[in-house]
Design an enzyme around this catalytic site. Structure first.
Site, PDB file in Angstrom:
ATOM      1  N   CYS A 103       0.838  -1.191   0.000  1.00 19.61           N
ATOM      2  CA  CYS A 103       0.000   0.000   0.000  1.00 19.61           C
ATOM      3  C   CYS A 103       0.878   1.248   0.000  1.00 19.61           C
ATOM      4  O   CYS A 103       1.889   1.285   0.704  1.00 19.61           O
ATOM      5  CB  CYS A 103      -0.913  -0.007   1.233  1.00 19.61           C
ATOM      6  SG  CYS A 103      -2.047   1.391   1.304  1.00 19.61           S
ATOM      7  N   HIS A 145      -8.600  -3.862  -3.158  1.00 17.32           N
ATOM      8  CA  HIS A 145      -7.751  -3.047  -2.284  1.00 17.32           C
ATOM      9  C   HIS A 145      -8.189  -1.582  -2.328  1.00 17.32           C
ATOM     10  O   HIS A 145      -8.380  -0.951  -1.282  1.00 17.32           O
ATOM     11  CB  HIS A 145      -6.283  -3.190  -2.718  1.00 17.32           C
ATOM     12  CG  HIS A 145      -5.331  -2.350  -1.939  1.00 17.32           C
ATOM     13  ND1 HIS A 145      -4.522  -2.867  -0.955  1.00 17.32           N
ATOM     14  CD2 HIS A 145      -5.049  -1.020  -1.998  1.00 17.32           C
ATOM     15  CE1 HIS A 145      -3.786  -1.890  -0.446  1.00 17.32           C
ATOM     16  NE2 HIS A 145      -4.087  -0.747  -1.064  1.00 17.32           N
ATOM     17  N   GLU A 146      -8.340  -1.033  -3.537  1.00 18.74           N
ATOM     18  CA  GLU A 146      -8.717   0.380  -3.669  1.00 18.74           C
ATOM     19  C   GLU A 146     -10.141   0.617  -3.157  1.00 18.74           C
ATOM     20  O   GLU A 146     -10.423   1.627  -2.506  1.00 18.74           O
ATOM     21  CB  GLU A 146      -8.570   0.861  -5.116  1.00 18.74           C
ATOM     22  CG  GLU A 146      -7.178   0.718  -5.700  1.00 18.74           C
ATOM     23  CD  GLU A 146      -6.054   1.295  -4.864  1.00 18.74           C
ATOM     24  OE1 GLU A 146      -6.296   2.217  -4.053  1.00 18.74           O
ATOM     25  OE2 GLU A 146      -4.914   0.825  -5.008  1.00 18.74           O
ATOM     26  N   HIS A 149     -10.229   1.015   0.513  1.00 11.38           N
ATOM     27  CA  HIS A 149      -9.835   2.364   0.946  1.00 11.38           C
ATOM     28  C   HIS A 149     -11.046   3.290   1.020  1.00 11.38           C
ATOM     29  O   HIS A 149     -11.146   4.109   1.939  1.00 11.38           O
ATOM     30  CB  HIS A 149      -8.805   2.977  -0.005  1.00 11.38           C
ATOM     31  CG  HIS A 149      -7.398   2.655   0.328  1.00 11.38           C
ATOM     32  ND1 HIS A 149      -6.792   3.044   1.503  1.00 11.38           N
ATOM     33  CD2 HIS A 149      -6.450   1.982  -0.369  1.00 11.38           C
ATOM     34  CE1 HIS A 149      -5.537   2.628   1.516  1.00 11.38           C
ATOM     35  NE2 HIS A 149      -5.308   1.973   0.386  1.00 11.38           N
TER      36      HIS A 149
END
Length: 171
Positions: A103, A145-146, A149
């Protein structure tokens, strides 16, 4: 939170780091009337990601929240740029796979996580047009993953166990 871009090129120094409370906030949807801001936000995301690539040698995607823009937007640069606005994940496969995730908010740390092997990403593009994209493997992982966020979830919170952390080896 500032919704306007400055004229200064964004760099690693502008990326929100692990422990900053903004990383744990759920982002607000981008509104159609904010579409004129997206171009500047994407330029900032692109510039910061290019700086990470230059220094650390990785980076295919970055979420707006990583620059303190608490909006449901992320940017991918895979053989071409993708602007992902107000994404929704659907059809997540029951098949999972493990990987060491990294990250930009903590670039020297790797975290072992599990991700869905495949999914469908629905989103609006930079022209506010609806898109649907069936993904699998590493791009599916990147999108998860994004997307995390945008929901205030870091890969550290998805670690398989308490031994699923390691420092990156310098190359």
């Amino acid at each position: 939170m500032s919704n306007s871009s400055s004229t200064k090129t964004k760099t690693i120094d502008d990326i929100v780091k692990l422990g900053d409370p903004r990383l744990y906030q759920v982002c607000e949807p981008v509104l159609k009337e904010e579409l004129h801001l997206v171009e500047d936000w994407v330029k900032d995301l692109h510039d910061a990601m290019e700086d990470i690539r230059r220094v650390y040698g990785f980076g295919r995607g970055i979420a707006a929240s990583q620059l303190g823009i608490l909006k449901r937007l992320f940017y991918l640069n895979l053989n071409r740029p993708y602007v992902i606005i107000n994404p929704i994940l659907k059809n997540q496969s029951p098949e999972m796979f493990e990987l060491w995730d990294d990250c930009m908010s903590f670039p020297n740390l790797l975290v072992k996580v599990q991700r869905h092997q495949s999914l469908t990403l629905e989103y609006l593009d930079e022209n506010w047009e609806a898109q649907s994209w069936d993904l699998s493997g590493d791009v599916s992982e990147l999108v998860q993953h994004e997307y995390d966020h945008l929901n205030g979830v870091l890969c550290t919170m998805r670690a398989i166990d308490d031994k699923s952390f390691r420092w990156k080896e310098k190359s």
